[in-house]
Scaffold this motif. Structure first.
Motif, PDB file in Angstrom:
ATOM      1  N   GLU A   1      -0.165  33.286  89.298  1.00 24.93           N
ATOM      2  CA  GLU A   1       0.243  34.656  89.620  1.00 24.93           C
ATOM      3  C   GLU A   1       0.818  35.310  88.371  1.00 24.93           C
ATOM      4  O   GLU A   1       1.480  34.665  87.561  1.00 24.93           O
ATOM      5  CB  GLU A   1       1.279  34.640  90.747  1.00 24.93           C
ATOM      6  N   LYS A   2       0.558  36.600  88.217  1.00 23.81           N
ATOM      7  CA  LYS A   2       1.039  37.306  87.024  1.00 23.81           C
ATOM      8  C   LYS A   2       2.557  37.265  86.938  1.00 23.81           C
ATOM      9  O   LYS A   2       3.231  37.162  87.969  1.00 23.81           O
ATOM     10  CB  LYS A   2       0.545  38.760  87.053  1.00 23.81           C
ATOM     11  N   PRO A   3       3.154  37.334  85.718  1.00 24.08           N
ATOM     12  CA  PRO A   3       2.514  37.124  84.441  1.00 24.08           C
ATOM     13  C   PRO A   3       2.225  35.639  84.238  1.00 24.08           C
ATOM     14  O   PRO A   3       2.761  34.795  84.961  1.00 24.08           O
ATOM     15  CB  PRO A   3       3.561  37.631  83.453  1.00 24.08           C
TER      16      PRO A   3
ATOM     17  N   ASN B   1      -3.904  35.953  88.512  1.00 25.25           N
ATOM     18  CA  ASN B   1      -4.087  36.927  89.586  1.00 25.25           C
ATOM     19  C   ASN B   1      -3.181  38.134  89.351  1.00 25.25           C
ATOM     20  O   ASN B   1      -1.968  38.000  89.199  1.00 25.25           O
ATOM     21  CB  ASN B   1      -3.764  36.308  90.943  1.00 25.25           C
ATOM     22  N   TRP B   2      -3.801  39.312  89.343  1.00 23.26           N
ATOM     23  CA  TRP B   2      -3.088  40.585  89.206  1.00 23.26           C
ATOM     24  C   TRP B   2      -3.439  41.467  90.387  1.00 23.26           C
ATOM     25  O   TRP B   2      -4.630  41.723  90.632  1.00 23.26           O
ATOM     26  CB  TRP B   2      -3.523  41.310  87.930  1.00 23.26           C
TER      27      TRP B   2
ATOM     28  N   CYS C   1       4.757  43.801  82.699  1.00 23.24           N
ATOM     29  CA  CYS C   1       3.536  43.017  82.501  1.00 23.24           C
ATOM     30  C   CYS C   1       2.298  43.802  82.921  1.00 23.24           C
ATOM     31  O   CYS C   1       1.227  43.674  82.317  1.00 23.24           O
ATOM     32  CB  CYS C   1       3.615  41.692  83.246  1.00 23.24           C
ATOM     33  N   TYR C   2       2.426  44.650  83.951  1.00 26.75           N
ATOM     34  CA  TYR C   2       1.265  45.422  84.406  1.00 26.75           C
ATOM     35  C   TYR C   2       0.753  46.332  83.297  1.00 26.75           C
ATOM     36  O   TYR C   2      -0.454  46.408  83.032  1.00 26.75           O
ATOM     37  CB  TYR C   2       1.631  46.261  85.629  1.00 26.75           C
TER      38      TYR C   2
ATOM     39  N   MET D   1      -1.038  44.388  80.448  1.00 27.71           N
ATOM     40  CA  MET D   1      -2.419  44.046  80.770  1.00 27.71           C
ATOM     41  C   MET D   1      -3.302  45.283  80.833  1.00 27.71           C
ATOM     42  O   MET D   1      -4.438  45.287  80.347  1.00 27.71           O
ATOM     43  CB  MET D   1      -2.480  43.287  82.092  1.00 27.71           C
TER      44      MET D   1
ATOM     45  N   ILE E   1      -9.593  41.311  83.794  1.00 28.14           N
ATOM     46  CA  ILE E   1      -8.139  41.263  83.919  1.00 28.14           C
ATOM     47  C   ILE E   1      -7.651  39.860  84.264  1.00 28.14           C
ATOM     48  O   ILE E   1      -6.532  39.483  83.926  1.00 28.14           O
ATOM     49  CB  ILE E   1      -7.659  42.283  84.972  1.00 28.14           C
ATOM     50  N   THR E   2      -8.477  39.060  84.912  1.00 30.17           N
ATOM     51  CA  THR E   2      -8.058  37.724  85.341  1.00 30.17           C
ATOM     52  C   THR E   2      -8.329  36.640  84.308  1.00 30.17           C
ATOM     53  O   THR E   2      -7.844  35.523  84.448  1.00 30.17           O
ATOM     54  CB  THR E   2      -8.785  37.317  86.637  1.00 30.17           C
TER      55      THR E   2
ATOM     56  N   ASN F   1      -5.317  37.523  79.158  1.00 34.99           N
ATOM     57  CA  ASN F   1      -3.952  37.216  79.567  1.00 34.99           C
ATOM     58  C   ASN F   1      -3.125  36.660  78.420  1.00 34.99           C
ATOM     59  O   ASN F   1      -1.906  36.864  78.385  1.00 34.99           O
ATOM     60  CB  ASN F   1      -3.968  36.278  80.771  1.00 34.99           C
TER      61      ASN F   1
ATOM     62  N   SER G   1      -2.113  39.806  76.731  1.00 38.48           N
ATOM     63  CA  SER G   1      -1.039  40.448  77.475  1.00 38.48           C
ATOM     64  C   SER G   1       0.288  39.735  77.243  1.00 38.48           C
ATOM     65  O   SER G   1       1.330  40.377  77.046  1.00 38.48           O
ATOM     66  CB  SER G   1      -1.380  40.468  78.969  1.00 38.48           C
TER      67      SER G   1
END
Length: 377
Positions: free
Chosen positions: A110-112, A137-138, A216-217, A220, A340-341, A346, A349
């Protein structure tokens, strides 16, 4: 159809366990084969049992009928899953990911990805050594309107990108009126500061705070939209409404890319309904933005003369409904996982977040350590 893919969910500390379990349970090509918590990083965390706390989360997901194991490592040995989804507190991501990777189990964190770049690199290095896939996962990966915005940007219709601005937030994971997906509309209840302070969200050593949770959003989103590596970060944060905790409730980063900039904000002091559902994308020819229309989100363009054009909706992609659908489409039908995944984005990010945290401490602009992970081999 052959047997469904077996998935397990590890960790009840993060509220996203609620939607992750629902998504796996609802996916016809996946089976929720087991759920397990980890030993909490801080035992007093178990003293809270209000909505969205560890104990409440674990009890809620029992509705899906999956076996609930006392030990997640025993669960991994017994189930031998195709995918392990990690929804622990942030500080446990590296340890739990390693346990899965050592067993050859694909991982979705799970993010981050971790609390810092060093932790993310530990996960990436072991995954590459063992030949195991790692995804992150975002929630923003499953928002159709974001792909509509990205398509317009990539088309060049609005000209080259100049700036991305993105604010993500709410009143905190346990804040007033907080509503998380997968709960049939259950809202957070009022909790005393002493109760909240015992949960990992409000403890810096456990990876809590709005900076990792919300900034974090934007980190990314900026990586995805620019398609390039960030060069430097200037950041600051503050605790303005949670003085009983040692974490920040607001953070901001200014990112420098080779040909653009980004302004990234995260907050735990603003109602989610007051925040735009996506980024603002500033280009030489105008702006790409979006707005809520009831339960829907509309994408619109504003040119340099102030003319506004709303774009028609696009047909939903079943593989972009959620992480379970995406992984099933990837593993069983040869679809690609959303950018994104993927691991590389990541790490980019996390490099931004890491530089941001260093900037908060130093009070100076900090360079992003892209070379550290870019030369991993």
């Amino acid at each position: 159809m052959g047997r469904p893919l077996r998935a397990v969910v590890i960790g009840a500390a993060h509220v996203h366990i609620l939607e992750v379990c629902k998504y796996v349970n609802d996916c016809e090509e996946m089976e929720l084969a087991g759920v397990a918590d980890v030993a909490p990083a801080d035992a007093p965390d178990l003293e809270c049992d209000g909505p969205y706390t560890r104990r409440w989360n674990l009890e809620f997901v029992r509705r899906y009928g999956a076996n609930v194991y006392d030990d997640y490592q025993d669960m991994l040995e017994q189930v031998r899953p195709d995918l392990a989804l990690i929804t622990t507190e942030n500080c446990m991501h590296v340890e739990v990911a390693h346990a899965c990777i050592e067993r050859g189990v694909s991982v979705c964190v799970e993010k981050p990805m971790a609390c810092d770049l060093a932790g993310a690199l530990k996960i990436a290095r072991l995954a590459r050594e063992r030949g195991v896939e790692v995804f992150v996962n975002w929630p923003i990966a499953w928002r159709e309107w974001l792909y509509r915005m990205k398509d317009v940007l990539d088309s060049g219709r609005m000209g080259p990108l100049i700036k991305v601005r993105y604010l993500a937030g709410q009143t905190g994971p346990l804040g007033p009126g907080a509503l998380h997906r997968g709960t049939d509309g259950k809202k957070a209840e009022e909790m005393a500061p002493a109760q909240k302070s015992r949960t990992w969200w409000y403890q810096k050593d456990h990876g809590g705070g709005a900076f990792l949770d919300m900034c974090c959003y934007g980190s990314m989103m900026s990586v995805w939209l620019t398609g390039s590596e960030c060069q430097a970060v200037s950041a600051m944060c503050g605790n303005f409404a949670h003085d009983w905790s040692d974490v920040e409730d607001n953070g901001i980063m200014l990112l420098r890319f080779p040909k653009s900039v980004a302004v990234v904000e995260g907050t735990w002091t603003t109602p989610a309904a007051a925040i735009a559902p996506g980024p603002e994308i500033f280009c030489r020819g105008g702006v790409i933005a979006c707005e809520r229309r009831g339960a829907q989100v509309a994408v619109y363009l504003t040119d340099l003369y102030g003319n506004v054009e709303y774009l028609p909706d696009i047909a939903p992609d079943p593989a972009l409904r959620n992480i379970a659908c995406a992984f099933a489409a990837y593993r069983l039908h040869g679809r690609e996982m959303p950018p994104i995944t993927r691991l590389e984005n990541n790490l980019r990010s996390m490099a931004i977040l890491d530089a941001g945290l260093r900037s908060v401490r130093s009070g100076k602009t900090e360079l992003v350590d892209n070379a550290v992970w870019g030369n991993m081999g």
